[in-house]
Each structure stands twice: as C-alpha cells, then as structure tokens.
Design a protein around this motif. Sequence first.
Motif, short mmCIF file in Angstrom:
data_model
loop_
_atom_site.label_atom_id
_atom_site.label_comp_id
_atom_site.label_asym_id
_atom_site.label_seq_id
_atom_site.Cartn_x
_atom_site.Cartn_y
_atom_site.Cartn_z
N LYS A 349 0.84 -1.21 0.00
CA LYS A 349 0.00 0.00 0.00
C LYS A 349 0.88 1.26 0.00
O LYS A 349 0.50 2.32 -0.47
N LYS A 350 2.07 1.13 0.59
CA LYS A 350 2.96 2.31 0.74
C LYS A 350 4.05 2.33 -0.33
O LYS A 350 5.08 2.99 -0.16
N GLY A 351 3.86 1.56 -1.43
CA GLY A 351 4.80 1.67 -2.54
C GLY A 351 5.80 0.55 -2.67
O GLY A 351 6.59 0.51 -3.61
N GLY A 352 5.77 -0.40 -1.72
CA GLY A 352 6.69 -1.53 -1.83
C GLY A 352 6.31 -2.44 -3.00
O GLY A 352 5.13 -2.57 -3.33
N LYS A 353 7.33 -3.05 -3.62
CA LYS A 353 7.08 -3.96 -4.75
C LYS A 353 7.50 -5.38 -4.39
O LYS A 353 8.64 -5.61 -4.00
N VAL A 354 6.57 -6.33 -4.55
CA VAL A 354 6.90 -7.74 -4.29
C VAL A 354 7.71 -8.24 -5.49
O VAL A 354 7.19 -8.32 -6.60
N VAL A 355 8.99 -8.56 -5.27
CA VAL A 355 9.82 -9.04 -6.38
C VAL A 355 10.13 -10.53 -6.27
O VAL A 355 10.76 -11.12 -7.14
N ALA A 356 9.67 -11.15 -5.17
CA ALA A 356 9.74 -12.62 -5.04
C ALA A 356 8.70 -13.05 -4.03
O ALA A 356 8.50 -12.36 -3.02
N GLN A 369 5.51 -18.45 0.88
CA GLN A 369 6.59 -18.28 -0.10
C GLN A 369 7.70 -17.38 0.47
O GLN A 369 7.40 -16.32 1.01
N PRO A 370 8.95 -17.77 0.32
CA PRO A 370 10.04 -16.84 0.65
C PRO A 370 9.87 -15.56 -0.17
O PRO A 370 9.70 -15.63 -1.39
N THR A 371 9.87 -14.43 0.50
CA THR A 371 9.42 -13.17 -0.11
C THR A 371 10.49 -12.10 -0.05
O THR A 371 11.24 -12.02 0.93
N VAL A 372 10.57 -11.31 -1.12
CA VAL A 372 11.46 -10.14 -1.14
C VAL A 372 10.62 -8.94 -1.58
O VAL A 372 9.85 -9.04 -2.55
N ILE A 373 10.74 -7.83 -0.86
CA ILE A 373 10.00 -6.61 -1.21
C ILE A 373 10.99 -5.48 -1.42
O ILE A 373 11.78 -5.17 -0.51
N SER A 374 10.99 -4.88 -2.62
CA SER A 374 11.91 -3.77 -2.90
C SER A 374 11.21 -2.44 -2.61
O SER A 374 10.00 -2.40 -2.34
N ASP A 375 12.00 -1.35 -2.69
CA ASP A 375 11.45 0.00 -2.48
C ASP A 375 10.78 0.14 -1.11
O ASP A 375 9.77 0.84 -0.98
N ALA A 376 11.35 -0.51 -0.14
CA ALA A 376 10.82 -0.37 1.23
C ALA A 376 11.16 1.03 1.74
O ALA A 376 12.22 1.59 1.41
N THR A 377 10.26 1.59 2.54
CA THR A 377 10.48 2.95 3.08
C THR A 377 10.23 2.94 4.59
O THR A 377 9.46 2.11 5.08
N PRO A 378 10.87 3.85 5.34
CA PRO A 378 10.79 3.84 6.82
C PRO A 378 9.40 4.00 7.39
O PRO A 378 9.19 3.73 8.57
N ASP A 379 8.41 4.40 6.58
CA ASP A 379 7.04 4.52 7.13
C ASP A 379 6.32 3.18 7.15
O ASP A 379 5.21 3.07 7.65
N MET A 380 6.94 2.15 6.61
CA MET A 380 6.32 0.82 6.61
C MET A 380 6.49 0.16 7.97
O MET A 380 7.45 0.41 8.69
N ARG A 381 5.53 -0.74 8.31
CA ARG A 381 5.54 -1.37 9.64
C ARG A 381 6.80 -2.20 9.87
O ARG A 381 7.26 -2.36 11.00
N PHE A 382 7.41 -2.74 8.77
CA PHE A 382 8.65 -3.53 8.92
C PHE A 382 9.69 -2.78 9.72
O PHE A 382 10.55 -3.37 10.37
#
Length: 485
Positions: A349-356, A369-382
């Motif tokens: 929702k905040k712009g992250g892209k699921v690349v795997a 599924q083992p997952t990779v998310i690109s374009d993560a930003t500090p406002d994300m809950r991660f």
Amino acid sequence: MLQKISHFMRQANFIDGDWVGADSGATIDVVNPATGSAIGTVPRCGEAETRRAIEAAKRAFHSWKKTSADHRAKLLRKLHDAIMDNQKALAELLVLEQGKSFAEAKGEVGMSAAYVLWYAEEGRRVYGDLVPSPWADRRILVTREPVGVVGAVTPWNFPSSMLARKLGPALAAGCTAVAKPASQTPYSGLAWGVLCEEVGFPNGVVNIVTGSASEIGDELCTNPLVRKITFTGSTEVGKTLIRKTAGTVKKVSMELGGNAPFLVFDDADIDRAVEGAVAAKYRNSGQTCVCTNRFFVQAGIYDRFVERLAAEAEKLRVGPGMDEGTQQGPLIDDNAVAKVEELIGDATKKGGKVVAGGARHALGGTFFQPTVISDATPDMRFMQEEIFGPVAPVFRFETEEEAVSLANDTVYGLACYFYTGDLGRAFRVMEGLRYGLVGVNEGIITTVEAPFGGLKESGLGKEGGHQGIDDYLDTKYVCIGGLGL
Ligand SMILES: NC(=O)c1ccc[n+]([C@@H]2O[C@H](COP(=O)([O-])OP(=O)(O)OC[C@H]3O[C@@H](n4cnc5c(N)ncnc54)[C@H](O)[C@@H]3O)[C@@H](O)[C@H]2O)c1
Ligand SMILES: O=C[C@H](O)CS(=O)(=O)O
C-alpha cells in the motif's frame, strides 16, 4: 543406546523425578504445523503443580549446590553424550512439533549439546578471589555461589537450544530449575526431563512443567523460593515478567525480540552479501530472533542486490521438515501467517514492490513463499515491527551515516549485520551500531563460545560465552579475623 522418537515424546510433566499429569486431568493439544493435525497432548498444569515443582527444586538445591563442579561437569558431559547419541530422534521430535527442516533441527539439537558441554567446563572455572587485605590481622575472600532455584521460560522457535542455554549454565553453577516450554512445542522441553532422568541427575534438580503460561509464569515470578527468572521470548512478555519478579527482587535474564538490520555497502562482496542475506533472513523460515528484519542497501549496488536476493529466495525449497531437501518449513501457526500477510499488505500500500514470493505457498496450511519486497520505506511497519516470517524488505540508502542512523532507529538492539570491503568503514560502522551481536561480512554468527544477548528492549544479560554463567551466581565477600596473625 539409540532411542526412537516415541521414547522422548512424553505426554506428562517431570516434577521431582516423577512423570505426572495435571491435577485437574486437563490437557493441551499439540499440533504438527506442517499438517495442522494433532500429534499428542501435554498436561495443562498451573499454579499448584508449579509450586510443587519449585518446592522440589528447593529441596534438591540443598544437596545439589554441595556437589563439586567436577561432579556436575561429569553429569553434564554424560548429558551431552546422551543428546548426541539421540540427535536424530530428538531432531525428528523437533520437526514434528515445530516444523523446521530436519537439517536445521539436527543443527539445533547439536547446538543444545554444545551448550551443555561448554558449561560443563565453564562450571569448573567459577573462580573467586583472595584479595590483599588492608588489615594485617584479617583475610579477605570473595566467593561465587549458585543463586538457587531458577525459573526458565522458553519460546517455540528453538525449543531445545533455548532451554540448553539456560539449563547448561544453571546446572553447572549448582542451581536447580523449573522450566516451562512453549505450549506449541512442549515435547522438546519434556525430552530434557527424559535425558536428565536417564543420565542420573537427582530428583528435583530439573523439573519441566507445561500448561497455562500465565499461571505457571505467575507462580515462578512471585514464589520467594525462586531466586532467578531466565526468559526467552517476546519483549512484551519479557516486560510482564520483569514487573512480576519485582515483588521478590529476583535476578532476571531476558532474551527478547529483535529487529535486525542488514547493511550492504557499495564496496561489499555481493556474492558473499547475498549468501549471508539468505542465511540471515530465511533460517527457520524467518522465525528467529536474529533474522534480518530490514535490509539497507547502498544505492550503487541496490538493483543488483535486489535481483540476486530475489533469485535466491525463489530457489528455496519449501516443504514439510522431514522431506528430503526442504529448506523452508511452515510458519508456526495461522496467526503467524496472518501477521506476515498484514505486513506485506501494509508495504505494498505504501509503494513496496513484491519481487519474489509474497503469498501463501501452494502447499497450503501455514507454508509461505520466501518473499522479497523492494522500495521499502521507513514509514512501513517492517521498520519497527519484528516480522518473524520469510519476508525480506529492502531499503535503499545513500551515505554511511544515513545507514547507521536508519539501522539504529528501533527500540530493539539484538543482532545486526553489515557487508563492506573497507576496514575503516567496518570499524566505524561496528562502533556506531547499537546492538549486542554484530556480524561483519557474516550472516550466521551464533556460537556457544560467544555471549549472546541484546541491548535496549532486546533484553538483559548474556547466554553463551564465559559470561553466560555469571547470571546464575551470587558474589559473596568474606572478611576473616581472629586468626592470631
Ligand atoms: N533473544 C533471543 O534469544 C530470542 C530467542 C528466541 C525467540 N525470541 C523472541 O521470542 C518471540 C517469539 O517466541 P514466542 O512467540 O514463543 O514468544 P512469547 O513471548 O509469546 O512466548 C515465550 C514463552 O513465554 C510464555 N509466556 C507467554 N505469556 C506468558 C506469561 N504471561 N507469563 C509467563 N510465560 C508466558 C510462552 O508460553 C512461551 O513459553 C520473538 O519476539 C522472538 O524474537 C528471542
Ligand atoms: O531465535 C533466536 C535464537 O537465539 C537464534 S540462534 O539459533 O541462537 O541464533
């Protein structure tokens, strides 16, 4: 003698050398996370049973503390040998209740034995002091003595080695223990009762109780006979236990939650960084306290790193732990899957892209599924929340200062990792990161020889290393006069 899994899978509690049920007869179902099917039950014990276990431990402490360190070391070495002789069956039991791959389960059982052997020897090196006295007619001694009855509470993700990290130093120091394993994975904890009984530890030295976490925990935290609480689990529960022990001023050791950053600088060896990233992220399907929670990759290497990590994530073999070649088992339960899905949803929702990956695995149940998310930003809950699942958010950074600042921006301080080929940068970053454990160009760093433990809200105290036995000892100063010197 080699035993089968059924020998260790005890559907009873171990109190004062006896295998007993709950006073009420109530039980808790234990579920195989790979299939969702019940594999057995354990007693739902509570306050009364726990009190009896504490009283048994107190009785046993009076004689156990008087044994020599060498005697305790001999028993602990026998325990080590019994664990290793039965590594396969103990690993199978671990896979059955926790779900991790057999290879990882064997590794955990081996680590458990290693902690026992390490503390068998550390217990023989609990030195005191003979201090030069300021008085000619007096002598000053400083001795170190076992604290007494220890309450140990452990998590489901490493149900054997987390107990080993507590029972090893406790028994070596001369303490006795009442342990409560997680209800999701009780059998690996109860197996310690089988092993200790067969090796010959006296009744009451080790007691294992299962059941109501709050009832057992409250009794352990408030009973004055218990002099120390050692806990491994979430920060939230750790805070609860610290509050509850305050009333009787117990020693506490807390191994709590994490939010590990993994920094990759432009000058890193990318092959080594990707290899370390896969190990540090996807071990136990991302369900370890030291798993990478946030990847920070410098702009110049970002796209290549994301591409390589995604390719490796997609190669990982997902399946039941006992299947040949499985690298990723199921998550522990539906709640864990729901949490992972929530965090992925927040990120996209905040712009992250699921690349795997990014979704439940075709195997169904709690496989993901083992997952990779690109374009993560500090406002994300991660950024602030422990994922505890196979999801790798990758953030981009420009400068070294920015990376260290982002990495430290968390209430946690357990493990961190960074990859660089520059020695000066290695020292600047190592000294700048506020974490208890630091991997430099390495993604797997836990070992019995080194002190494991976090800063800030990741915990108090250390387990492993020579430091790990200190928390089970009280220091006593003795001044001796009247010697006619
Ligand atoms: N720092 C470490 O070494 C380390 C190691 C493994 C796991 N962990 C952390 O543990 C968490 C995952 O494990 P978990 O889900 O089992 O954690 P958890 O805190 O939910 O449970 C841990 C243990 O505490 C018990 N418990 C829960 N509520 C209790 C209460 N009120 N009183 C007494 N006992 C209570 C549980 O039954 C379990 O045995 C993660 O946060 C992970 O980071 C930390
Ligand atoms: O989950 C936390 C464990 O402490 C992980 S490790 O096996 O000790 O690295």
